[in-house]
Design a protein around this motif. Structure first.
Motif, PDB file in Angstrom:
ATOM      1  N   ALA A   1       1.069  -0.559   0.605  1.00  0.00           N
ATOM      2  CA  ALA A   1      -0.155   0.233  -0.062  1.00  0.00           C
ATOM      3  C   ALA A   1       1.146   1.245   0.209  1.00  0.00           C
ATOM      4  CB  ALA A   1      -0.719   0.009   1.208  1.00  0.00           C
TER       5      ALA A   1
ATOM      6  N   VAL B   1      -4.917   8.199   3.027  1.00  0.00           N
ATOM      7  CA  VAL B   1      -5.509   7.256   2.920  1.00  0.00           C
ATOM      8  C   VAL B   1      -5.300   7.847   0.865  1.00  0.00           C
ATOM      9  CG1 VAL B   1      -7.652   5.904   2.370  1.00  0.00           C
ATOM     10  CG2 VAL B   1      -6.744   5.939   4.536  1.00  0.00           C
ATOM     11  N   GLU B   2      -5.376   7.419   0.307  1.00  0.00           N
ATOM     12  CA  GLU B   2      -5.739   7.259  -1.510  1.00  0.00           C
ATOM     13  C   GLU B   2      -6.208   6.310  -1.652  1.00  0.00           C
ATOM     14  OE1 GLU B   2      -0.993   7.468  -2.853  1.00  0.00           O
ATOM     15  OE2 GLU B   2      -1.338   9.495  -2.064  1.00  0.00           O
ATOM     16  N   GLU B   3      -6.270   5.732  -1.402  1.00  0.00           N
ATOM     17  CA  GLU B   3      -7.624   4.859  -1.988  1.00  0.00           C
ATOM     18  C   GLU B   3      -7.489   3.591  -1.134  1.00  0.00           C
ATOM     19  OE1 GLU B   3      -8.149   1.172  -5.740  1.00  0.00           O
ATOM     20  OE2 GLU B   3      -6.125   2.489  -6.151  1.00  0.00           O
ATOM     21  N   GLU B   4      -9.367   2.998  -1.436  1.00  0.00           N
ATOM     22  CA  GLU B   4      -9.576   2.274  -0.004  1.00  0.00           C
ATOM     23  C   GLU B   4     -10.753   1.643  -0.936  1.00  0.00           C
ATOM     24  OE1 GLU B   4     -12.536   4.197   3.114  1.00  0.00           O
ATOM     25  OE2 GLU B   4     -11.209   5.458   2.447  1.00  0.00           O
ATOM     26  N   ARG B   5     -11.205   0.739  -0.134  1.00  0.00           N
ATOM     27  CA  ARG B   5     -12.248  -0.366  -0.897  1.00  0.00           C
ATOM     28  C   ARG B   5     -13.401  -1.552   0.588  1.00  0.00           C
ATOM     29  NH1 ARG B   5      -8.285  -3.785  -3.406  1.00  0.00           N
ATOM     30  NH2 ARG B   5      -8.579  -6.099  -1.651  1.00  0.00           N
TER      31      ARG B   5
ATOM     32  N   ARG C   1     -12.397  -1.954   5.911  1.00  0.00           N
ATOM     33  CA  ARG C   1     -11.293  -0.787   5.457  1.00  0.00           C
ATOM     34  C   ARG C   1     -10.257  -1.657   4.934  1.00  0.00           C
ATOM     35  NH1 ARG C   1      -9.720   4.398   7.530  1.00  0.00           N
ATOM     36  NH2 ARG C   1      -8.992   5.817   5.434  1.00  0.00           N
TER      37      ARG C   1
ATOM     38  N   ILE D   1      -6.387  -0.289   2.850  1.00  0.00           N
ATOM     39  CA  ILE D   1      -6.394   0.791   2.868  1.00  0.00           C
ATOM     40  C   ILE D   1      -5.433  -0.110   1.765  1.00  0.00           C
ATOM     41  CG2 ILE D   1      -4.884   2.447   3.424  1.00  0.00           C
ATOM     42  CD1 ILE D   1      -6.911   2.707   4.774  1.00  0.00           C
ATOM     43  N   VAL D   2      -5.991   0.687   0.254  1.00  0.00           N
ATOM     44  CA  VAL D   2      -4.684  -0.112  -0.952  1.00  0.00           C
ATOM     45  C   VAL D   2      -3.902   0.702  -1.551  1.00  0.00           C
ATOM     46  CG1 VAL D   2      -5.614  -0.182  -3.791  1.00  0.00           C
ATOM     47  CG2 VAL D   2      -7.323  -0.371  -1.741  1.00  0.00           C
ATOM     48  N   ARG D   3      -4.303   2.012  -0.937  1.00  0.00           N
ATOM     49  CA  ARG D   3      -3.029   2.673  -1.601  1.00  0.00           C
ATOM     50  C   ARG D   3      -2.731   3.797  -0.275  1.00  0.00           C
ATOM     51  NH1 ARG D   3      -2.893   6.706  -5.558  1.00  0.00           N
ATOM     52  NH2 ARG D   3      -4.834   5.748  -6.562  1.00  0.00           N
ATOM     53  N   ALA D   4      -2.069   4.670   0.024  1.00  0.00           N
ATOM     54  CA  ALA D   4      -1.920   5.598   1.321  1.00  0.00           C
ATOM     55  C   ALA D   4      -0.821   6.086   0.796  1.00  0.00           C
ATOM     56  CB  ALA D   4      -2.552   4.891   2.754  1.00  0.00           C
TER      57      ALA D   4
END
Length: 187
Positions: free
Chosen positions: A34, A112-116, A126, A128-131
């Motif tokens: 991430a 957090v830049e991208e989450e799902r 939650r 955290i895909v990219r941060a």
């Protein structure tokens, strides 16, 4: 930091990927790699400058990537760190607590830049895909992720070892260390 011949570095895992934890009103996990975007730009001219702090306190800096006193590495399982502990009150305190095994672990500060959101048997999580990683902290008490770790180390820095050199060549590293110490005393 540390007594002569004593540990001088703090090493550990600031984030363990795919470990689920409770963060107040929600559950969270960090996906592998991430922070790879931050790490690819950290330490260089104009790149990200990630700080190492004691207890998320910006007045207690332990290291930073731009100075080379904080080194970060990413794997499929964890975000790992290595800090050259400073000879400051915060640095000496962190080293003393690490040597005693009294530190709670590590923690991270990030944007957090991208989450799902995913579902598991216990409910929603939650992810955290990219941060963007801002800081890692050595924490005295309770880290948000219990799987993190911090310990005191001595010897060559990870980047200073030749590739493939993970274990001491000798089956008696403590004896070898004592011999080296005695050789310095005799000089």
């Amino acid at each position: 930091a540390g007594a002569a011949g004593g540990p001088r570095r703090l090493v550990g895992r600031a984030a363990v990927y795919n470990a689920v934890t409770d963060i107040g009103p929600f559950r969270e996990r960090i996906a592998p790699l991430a922070f790879s975007g931050t790490l690819s730009g950290s330490g260089g001219e104009g790149g990200a400058d990630v700080l190492a702090l004691l207890d998320h306190n910006a007045e207690k800096v332990l290291g930073r990537t731009k100075a080379g006193t904080l080194r970060l590495s990413d794997s499929a399982t964890a975000l790992e760190f290595e800090i050259d502990a400073p000879d400051t009150t915060a640095g000496r305190d962190a080293m003393a607590l690490a040597m005693r095994g009294d530190l709670g672990g590590a923690s991270i500060g990030f944007i957090v830049e991208e989450e799902r959101v995913e579902k598991d048997p216990a409910g929603e999580v939650r992810v955290i895909v990219r941060a963007e990683l801002l800081e890692i902290s050595v924490v005295s008490a309770w880290p948000a992720y219990a799987e993190t770790s911090v310990e005191a180390r001595r010897g060559p820095r990870l980047g200073d070892r030749p590739r493939g050199e993970g274990r001491p060549a000798s089956p008696t590293p403590r004896l070898d260390a004592m011999k080296r110490y005695l050789d310095t005393v005799r000089e």
